[in-house]
Scaffold this active site. Structure first.
Site, PDB file in Angstrom:
ATOM      1  NE  ARG A 229      -4.363   7.408   5.381  1.00 19.07           N
ATOM      2  CZ  ARG A 229      -4.890   6.822   4.305  1.00 19.07           C
ATOM      3  NH1 ARG A 229      -4.120   6.506   3.286  1.00 19.07           N
ATOM      4  NH2 ARG A 229      -6.181   6.575   4.234  1.00 19.07           N
ATOM      5  CG  HIS A 277      -2.785   9.892  -0.819  1.00 16.42           C
ATOM      6  ND1 HIS A 277      -2.933  10.244   0.495  1.00 16.42           N
ATOM      7  CD2 HIS A 277      -3.447   8.703  -0.944  1.00 16.42           C
ATOM      8  CE1 HIS A 277      -3.649   9.318   1.134  1.00 16.42           C
ATOM      9  NE2 HIS A 277      -3.971   8.376   0.259  1.00 16.42           N
TER      10      HIS A 277
HETATM   11  P1  NDP Z   1      -5.998  -3.816   6.980  1.00 12.56           P
HETATM   12  O1  NDP Z   1      -6.696  -3.279   8.169  1.00 12.56           O
HETATM   13  O2  NDP Z   1      -6.650  -4.906   6.202  1.00 12.56           O
HETATM   14  O3  NDP Z   1      -4.540  -4.345   7.389  1.00 12.56           O
HETATM   15  C1  NDP Z   1      -3.695  -3.634   8.230  1.00 12.56           C
HETATM   16  C2  NDP Z   1      -2.460  -4.472   8.521  1.00 12.56           C
HETATM   17  O4  NDP Z   1      -1.561  -3.688   9.309  1.00 12.56           O
HETATM   18  C3  NDP Z   1      -2.777  -5.740   9.345  1.00 12.56           C
HETATM   19  O5  NDP Z   1      -1.971  -6.803   8.919  1.00 12.56           O
HETATM   20  C4  NDP Z   1      -2.391  -5.314  10.753  1.00 12.56           C
HETATM   21  O6  NDP Z   1      -2.001  -6.379  11.612  1.00 12.56           O
HETATM   22  C5  NDP Z   1      -1.196  -4.432  10.469  1.00 12.56           C
HETATM   23  N1  NDP Z   1      -0.948  -3.552  11.613  1.00 12.56           N
HETATM   24  C6  NDP Z   1      -1.764  -2.620  12.169  1.00 12.56           C
HETATM   25  N2  NDP Z   1      -1.183  -2.066  13.247  1.00 12.56           N
HETATM   26  C7  NDP Z   1       0.014  -2.661  13.372  1.00 12.56           C
HETATM   27  C8  NDP Z   1       1.083  -2.529  14.302  1.00 12.56           C
HETATM   28  N3  NDP Z   1       1.026  -1.672  15.330  1.00 12.56           N
HETATM   29  N4  NDP Z   1       2.166  -3.317  14.128  1.00 12.56           N
HETATM   30  C9  NDP Z   1       2.244  -4.201  13.125  1.00 12.56           C
HETATM   31  N5  NDP Z   1       1.253  -4.386  12.200  1.00 12.56           N
HETATM   32  C10 NDP Z   1       0.169  -3.618  12.332  1.00 12.56           C
HETATM   33  O7  NDP Z   1      -5.691  -2.558   6.039  1.00 12.56           O
HETATM   34  P2  NDP Z   1      -5.546  -2.526   4.453  1.00 12.56           P
HETATM   35  O8  NDP Z   1      -4.558  -3.550   4.041  1.00 12.56           O
HETATM   36  O9  NDP Z   1      -6.885  -2.552   3.812  1.00 12.56           O
HETATM   37  O10 NDP Z   1      -4.964  -1.043   4.232  1.00 12.56           O
HETATM   38  C11 NDP Z   1      -3.756  -0.632   4.822  1.00 12.56           C
HETATM   39  C12 NDP Z   1      -3.581   0.876   4.700  1.00 12.56           C
HETATM   40  O11 NDP Z   1      -3.271   1.243   3.367  1.00 12.56           O
HETATM   41  C13 NDP Z   1      -4.817   1.726   5.006  1.00 12.56           C
HETATM   42  O12 NDP Z   1      -5.041   1.852   6.387  1.00 12.56           O
HETATM   43  C14 NDP Z   1      -4.460   3.051   4.356  1.00 12.56           C
HETATM   44  O13 NDP Z   1      -3.770   3.870   5.292  1.00 12.56           O
HETATM   45  C15 NDP Z   1      -3.509   2.645   3.240  1.00 12.56           C
HETATM   46  N6  NDP Z   1      -4.077   2.912   1.907  1.00 12.56           N
HETATM   47  C16 NDP Z   1      -3.437   3.798   1.082  1.00 12.56           C
HETATM   48  C17 NDP Z   1      -3.918   4.046  -0.190  1.00 12.56           C
HETATM   49  C18 NDP Z   1      -3.189   4.933  -1.122  1.00 12.56           C
HETATM   50  O14 NDP Z   1      -3.715   5.253  -2.204  1.00 12.56           O
HETATM   51  N7  NDP Z   1      -1.982   5.350  -0.811  1.00 12.56           N
HETATM   52  C19 NDP Z   1      -5.149   3.403  -0.673  1.00 12.56           C
HETATM   53  C20 NDP Z   1      -5.724   2.503   0.275  1.00 12.56           C
HETATM   54  C21 NDP Z   1      -5.213   2.272   1.510  1.00 12.56           C
HETATM   55  P3  NDP Z   1      -3.011  -7.575  11.980  1.00 12.56           P
HETATM   56  O15 NDP Z   1      -3.008  -8.456  10.751  1.00 12.56           O
HETATM   57  O16 NDP Z   1      -2.390  -8.221  13.136  1.00 12.56           O
HETATM   58  O17 NDP Z   1      -4.347  -6.950  12.262  1.00 12.56           O
HETATM   59  C1  OXD Z   2      -7.473   5.032   1.178  1.00 11.40           C
HETATM   60  C2  OXD Z   2      -6.664   6.006   0.437  1.00 11.40           C
HETATM   61  O1  OXD Z   2      -7.361   4.948   2.407  1.00 11.40           O
HETATM   62  O2  OXD Z   2      -6.967   6.254  -0.757  1.00 11.40           O
HETATM   63  O3  OXD Z   2      -8.265   4.301   0.532  1.00 11.40           O
HETATM   64  O4  OXD Z   2      -5.707   6.545   0.976  1.00 11.40           O
END
Ligand code: NDP
Ligand code: OXD
Length: 314
Positions: A229, A277
């Site tokens: 993000r 994005h």
């Molecule tokens: P998940 O919820 O499956 O995974 C999030 C990961 O981030 C977990 O490993 C979590 O740790 C870690 N995390 C969260 N907070 C912290 C912190 N404070 N410190 C360290 N690690 C942290 O999310 P996804 O993998 O499904 O997606 C990740 C992000 O990708 C989405 O939230 C979105 O913002 C972004 N995204 C962007 C897209 C784009 O087109 N650019 C498309 C889709 C998603 P833990 O394992 O301990 O819970």
């Molecule tokens: C998502 C994105 O969160 O597209 O899936 O950013």
């Protein structure tokens, strides 16, 4: 039991069309038209306007149409119902394609060759690092981070990951929590950011983090790929690090302000690759099927999948 499609920033038409096809017994309503608020049991949101989901007395669930949910939590009047997010193979594959594409692009000097072609320059590198020489560090070992890590490993990259809680991923060196962040950064040549945006992660990709990245890698300086993000990054710090030579390249799919303003220096900086994005777009067919299945589960008395933890914010 109607479904409210509450979308801004994307064209709602394909979503409305898919939901009408996949849920033929439902009324599909949108924010732009009058509708019976008492009939709405579900809402499908992408950046819905704040307050748009308030005053729906029978609302049972909100479906984020993306994997991220920060856009849902941005609503101060969000109703107290379960928030369900996207976890879907189609979206996951798209993100891994993006990550592998840009890690390979950095490894193989893609930007430089495009520049050379524009100048009709035939300059062959005599030394070429192998994928195994490049240390990729993935911030966020969730659904997307783990899949990207697995696919990078297939290509031979030396991959590690960092998450909030301790993760055990076979074949991956895993770091956890703030205490292990410096060691994770110190072994990272290419930082891939796949974190959710929460109060804890906002602004994390800033000067102290950038200065902690490895400086002795095969690319001659560290690089970042942020597809998480825009709110995770401090763009002025990224630009300063590029200009100071502390950062070699930044591949950015997400921005503090989207669409990226025309006057942003990121557009023209030679050390920046901008994508709009779309690292992993939400496909209305795939995500429409997921939402239809979630509704079926809820109405069959089963647990819906991928319910977001409100306290953690992701
Ligand atoms: P998940 O919820 O499956 O995974 C999030 C990961 O981030 C977990 O490993 C979590 O740790 C870690 N995390 C969260 N907070 C912290 C912190 N404070 N410190 C360290 N690690 C942290 O999310 P996804 O993998 O499904 O997606 C990740 C992000 O990708 C989405 O939230 C979105 O913002 C972004 N995204 C962007 C897209 C784009 O087109 N650019 C498309 C889709 C998603 P833990 O394992 O301990 O819970
Ligand atoms: C998502 C994105 O969160 O597209 O899936 O950013």
């Amino acid at each position: 039991m109607s479904l409210l499609v509450a979308i801004t920033g994307w064209d709602p038409a394909p979503w409305v069309e898919r939901f009408r096809r996949l849920l033929p017994d439902r009324e599909i309503v949108t924010l732009g038209e009058p509708f019976d608020r008492r009939a709405v049991h579900y809402a499908a949101s992408w950046k819905h306007p704040p307050g748009a989901l308030a005053g729906l007395p029978h609302l049972e669930a909100v479906f984020s149409l993306g994997a991220g949910v920060d856009h849902v939590f941005a609503d101060p009047r969000l109703p107290d119902v379960p928030i369900l997010r996207v976890v879907d193979a189609d979206l996951t594959n798209r993100m891994s394609e993006y990550v592998v594409l840009h890690c390979l692009g950095l490894l193989r000097g893609r930007r430089r060759y495009l520049d050379q072609q524009a100048e009709r320059l035939w300059l062959d590198d005599k030394k070429q690092p192998a994928a195994a020489d490049l240390r990729v560090g993935i911030m966020g070992l969730g659904v997307l981070g783990r899949d990207a890590a697995a696919k990078l490993r297939v290509m031979g990259f030396d991959v590690a990951g960092w998450s909030r809680s301790r993760r055990d991923v076979p074949g991956l060196r895993c770091f956890a929590g703030e205490a292990e962040l410096p060691a994770f950064l110190a072994r990272t040549d290419v930082l891939v950011v796949l974190l959710p945006l929460t109060p804890d992660t906002r602004g994390i990709v800033a000067r102290p983090l950038l200065e902690g990245l490895a400086r002795d890698g095969v690319l001659g300086g560290p690089c970042i790929v942020n597809a998480g993000r825009g709110g995770l990054q401090v763009e002025s710090d990224i630009l300063a690090a590029l200009d100071a030579g502390h950062l070699k390249h930044a591949v950015l799919d997400v921005f503090e302000t989207e669409p990226l303003p025309k006057e942003s220096p990121l557009w023209t900086h030679p050390g920046v690759t901008v994508t709009p994005h779309n690292a992993a777009m939400s496909d209305p067919d795939a995500i429409g099927r997921l939402v239809a299945d979630q509704i079926r589960r809820i109405e069959a008395g089963e647990e819906p999948r991928f319910v977001v933890d409100r306290a953690r914010g992701y």
